[in-house]
Write a protein that holds these residues in place. Sequence first.
Motif, PDB file in Angstrom:
ATOM      1  N   LYS A 268      14.972 -35.267  33.916  1.00  0.00           N
ATOM      2  CA  LYS A 268      14.361 -35.583  32.629  1.00  0.00           C
ATOM      3  C   LYS A 268      15.442 -35.640  31.553  1.00  0.00           C
ATOM      4  CE  LYS A 268      10.581 -34.356  29.624  1.00  0.00           C
ATOM      5  NZ  LYS A 268       9.807 -33.292  29.064  1.00  0.00           N
ATOM      6  N   LEU A 269      15.889 -36.834  31.217  1.00  0.00           N
ATOM      7  CA  LEU A 269      16.926 -36.997  30.199  1.00  0.00           C
ATOM      8  C   LEU A 269      16.389 -36.609  28.824  1.00  0.00           C
ATOM      9  CD1 LEU A 269      19.775 -37.878  29.424  1.00  0.00           C
ATOM     10  CD2 LEU A 269      18.942 -40.241  29.320  1.00  0.00           C
ATOM     11  N   ILE A 270      15.169 -37.023  28.508  1.00  0.00           N
ATOM     12  CA  ILE A 270      14.579 -36.679  27.218  1.00  0.00           C
ATOM     13  C   ILE A 270      14.357 -35.169  27.178  1.00  0.00           C
ATOM     14  CG2 ILE A 270      12.578 -36.983  25.698  1.00  0.00           C
ATOM     15  CD1 ILE A 270      12.434 -39.881  26.844  1.00  0.00           C
ATOM     16  N   GLY A 271      14.896 -34.543  26.150  1.00  0.00           N
ATOM     17  CA  GLY A 271      14.834 -33.091  26.022  1.00  0.00           C
ATOM     18  C   GLY A 271      16.126 -32.397  26.420  1.00  0.00           C
ATOM     19  N   THR A 272      17.013 -33.111  27.077  1.00  0.00           N
ATOM     20  CA  THR A 272      18.292 -32.529  27.490  1.00  0.00           C
ATOM     21  C   THR A 272      19.163 -32.247  26.267  1.00  0.00           C
ATOM     22  OG1 THR A 272      18.237 -33.676  29.613  1.00  0.00           O
ATOM     23  CG2 THR A 272      20.395 -32.942  28.840  1.00  0.00           C
ATOM     24  N   GLU A 273      19.760 -31.071  26.211  1.00  0.00           N
ATOM     25  CA  GLU A 273      20.672 -30.712  25.125  1.00  0.00           C
ATOM     26  C   GLU A 273      22.056 -31.249  25.462  1.00  0.00           C
ATOM     27  OE1 GLU A 273      22.347 -26.826  22.695  1.00  0.00           O
ATOM     28  OE2 GLU A 273      20.918 -26.526  24.318  1.00  0.00           O
ATOM     29  N   LEU A 274      22.451 -32.323  24.764  1.00  0.00           N
ATOM     30  CA  LEU A 274      23.762 -32.933  24.999  1.00  0.00           C
ATOM     31  C   LEU A 274      24.837 -32.297  24.124  1.00  0.00           C
ATOM     32  CD1 LEU A 274      22.959 -36.747  25.222  1.00  0.00           C
ATOM     33  CD2 LEU A 274      23.099 -35.074  27.057  1.00  0.00           C
ATOM     34  N   LEU A 275      24.503 -32.020  22.884  1.00  0.00           N
ATOM     35  CA  LEU A 275      25.459 -31.460  21.934  1.00  0.00           C
ATOM     36  C   LEU A 275      25.185 -29.965  21.844  1.00  0.00           C
ATOM     37  CD1 LEU A 275      25.147 -34.213  19.174  1.00  0.00           C
ATOM     38  CD2 LEU A 275      26.668 -34.162  21.163  1.00  0.00           C
ATOM     39  N   GLN A 276      26.189 -29.151  22.153  1.00  0.00           N
ATOM     40  CA  GLN A 276      25.975 -27.715  22.307  1.00  0.00           C
ATOM     41  C   GLN A 276      26.930 -26.884  21.457  1.00  0.00           C
ATOM     42  OE1 GLN A 276      26.586 -27.183  26.523  1.00  0.00           O
ATOM     43  NE2 GLN A 276      24.762 -28.356  27.068  1.00  0.00           N
ATOM     44  N   ASP A 277      26.371 -25.973  20.690  1.00  0.00           N
ATOM     45  CA  ASP A 277      27.119 -24.913  20.000  1.00  0.00           C
ATOM     46  C   ASP A 277      28.282 -25.393  19.134  1.00  0.00           C
ATOM     47  OD1 ASP A 277      25.446 -22.980  21.138  1.00  0.00           O
ATOM     48  OD2 ASP A 277      26.673 -22.887  22.944  1.00  0.00           O
ATOM     49  N   TYR A 278      28.034 -26.367  18.281  1.00  0.00           N
ATOM     50  CA  TYR A 278      29.072 -26.847  17.367  1.00  0.00           C
ATOM     51  C   TYR A 278      29.186 -25.914  16.172  1.00  0.00           C
ATOM     52  CZ  TYR A 278      29.425 -31.115  20.005  1.00  0.00           C
ATOM     53  OH  TYR A 278      29.643 -32.006  21.016  1.00  0.00           O
ATOM     54  N   HIS A 279      30.405 -25.603  15.798  1.00  0.00           N
ATOM     55  CA  HIS A 279      30.667 -24.798  14.619  1.00  0.00           C
ATOM     56  C   HIS A 279      31.572 -25.595  13.683  1.00  0.00           C
ATOM     57  CE1 HIS A 279      34.036 -23.901  17.323  1.00  0.00           C
ATOM     58  NE2 HIS A 279      34.747 -23.757  16.221  1.00  0.00           N
ATOM     59  N   PRO A 280      31.471 -25.328  12.382  1.00  0.00           N
ATOM     60  CA  PRO A 280      32.280 -26.088  11.422  1.00  0.00           C
ATOM     61  C   PRO A 280      33.757 -25.760  11.554  1.00  0.00           C
ATOM     62  CG  PRO A 280      31.061 -24.344  10.318  1.00  0.00           C
ATOM     63  CD  PRO A 280      30.605 -24.351  11.742  1.00  0.00           C
ATOM     64  N   THR A 281      34.587 -26.795  11.396  1.00  0.00           N
ATOM     65  CA  THR A 281      36.038 -26.607  11.436  1.00  0.00           C
ATOM     66  C   THR A 281      36.706 -27.117  10.169  1.00  0.00           C
ATOM     67  OG1 THR A 281      36.355 -28.719  12.577  1.00  0.00           O
ATOM     68  CG2 THR A 281      36.121 -26.739  13.958  1.00  0.00           C
ATOM     69  N   GLY A 282      35.917 -27.583   9.233  1.00  0.00           N
ATOM     70  CA  GLY A 282      36.447 -28.109   7.982  1.00  0.00           C
ATOM     71  C   GLY A 282      35.407 -28.996   7.348  1.00  0.00           C
ATOM     72  N   ASN A 283      35.741 -29.579   6.229  1.00  0.00           N
ATOM     73  CA  ASN A 283      34.812 -30.434   5.522  1.00  0.00           C
ATOM     74  C   ASN A 283      34.441 -31.648   6.371  1.00  0.00           C
ATOM     75  OD1 ASN A 283      33.178 -31.425   3.517  1.00  0.00           O
ATOM     76  ND2 ASN A 283      34.861 -32.398   2.418  1.00  0.00           N
ATOM     77  N   GLY A 284      33.186 -31.716   6.786  1.00  0.00           N
ATOM     78  CA  GLY A 284      32.723 -32.851   7.562  1.00  0.00           C
ATOM     79  C   GLY A 284      33.125 -32.832   9.016  1.00  0.00           C
ATOM     80  N   LYS A 285      33.586 -31.693   9.523  1.00  0.00           N
ATOM     81  CA  LYS A 285      34.057 -31.633  10.909  1.00  0.00           C
ATOM     82  C   LYS A 285      33.439 -30.452  11.641  1.00  0.00           C
ATOM     83  CE  LYS A 285      38.379 -33.865   9.760  1.00  0.00           C
ATOM     84  NZ  LYS A 285      39.826 -33.833   9.892  1.00  0.00           N
ATOM     85  N   TRP A 286      33.116 -30.707  12.907  1.00  0.00           N
ATOM     86  CA  TRP A 286      32.516 -29.694  13.767  1.00  0.00           C
ATOM     87  C   TRP A 286      33.205 -29.737  15.124  1.00  0.00           C
ATOM     88  CZ3 TRP A 286      28.003 -26.856  12.379  1.00  0.00           C
ATOM     89  CH2 TRP A 286      27.504 -27.165  11.115  1.00  0.00           C
ATOM     90  N   GLN A 287      33.130 -28.634  15.831  1.00  0.00           N
ATOM     91  CA  GLN A 287      33.701 -28.546  17.173  1.00  0.00           C
ATOM     92  C   GLN A 287      32.722 -27.798  18.062  1.00  0.00           C
ATOM     93  OE1 GLN A 287      37.866 -27.336  17.301  1.00  0.00           O
ATOM     94  NE2 GLN A 287      37.284 -25.818  18.834  1.00  0.00           N
ATOM     95  N   GLY A 288      32.557 -28.279  19.289  1.00  0.00           N
ATOM     96  CA  GLY A 288      31.654 -27.631  20.231  1.00  0.00           C
ATOM     97  C   GLY A 288      31.842 -28.174  21.627  1.00  0.00           C
ATOM     98  N   ARG A 289      30.718 -28.345  22.312  1.00  0.00           N
ATOM     99  CA  ARG A 289      30.743 -28.850  23.690  1.00  0.00           C
ATOM    100  C   ARG A 289      29.722 -29.964  23.835  1.00  0.00           C
ATOM    101  NH1 ARG A 289      29.388 -23.555  24.426  1.00  0.00           N
ATOM    102  NH2 ARG A 289      27.605 -24.217  25.643  1.00  0.00           N
ATOM    103  N   VAL A 290      30.005 -30.876  24.746  1.00  0.00           N
ATOM    104  CA  VAL A 290      29.072 -31.952  25.040  1.00  0.00           C
ATOM    105  C   VAL A 290      28.788 -31.950  26.536  1.00  0.00           C
ATOM    106  CG1 VAL A 290      30.876 -33.710  25.282  1.00  0.00           C
ATOM    107  CG2 VAL A 290      28.542 -34.402  24.694  1.00  0.00           C
TER     108      VAL A 290
END
Length: 142
Positions: free
Chosen positions: A79-101
């Motif tokens: 089931k692709l719908i409902g799958t969490e693709l973008l995981q645990d992003y935290h801010p790293t600066g203005n307009g920038k985030w870092q996490g896992r995909v």
Amino acid sequence: MAFGKILAGIGLGAVLLGAVQASAQAPTAPAATGVVGTWVNPRGSVKVQTGACGDKLCGWVVWANAEAQKDARDSGVEKLIGTELLQDYHPTGNGKWQGRVYVPDMGQTFYSKIEQQGPNSLKISGCILGGWICKSQVWSRG
């Protein structure tokens, strides 16, 4: 489905999927940022809803065309719908985030960054080798 094909299908880049960056007005509160909303990949085959998951930013598939769903099933994701693709992003600066995909067709999670390029576009990059090799796509608000 082949890895490159599913990546194109879900809009996360070519074979090296991983980095995601997004802009934020208040880096500590994902709900207060401009990255929250629905985003569509360049091919228009997948839509991801971003939002808060605790104090982090995450994103879930809310729509996918038949081909993207079939490609995910062929790779073991029923089931692709409902799958969490973008995981645990935290801010790293203005307009920038870092996490896992999460890459469904590989069954693997990679380092990722998001950068908001404007009110209606996100540059999503995927990386391997600690961020030394990356591929990017620009997603649109949808």
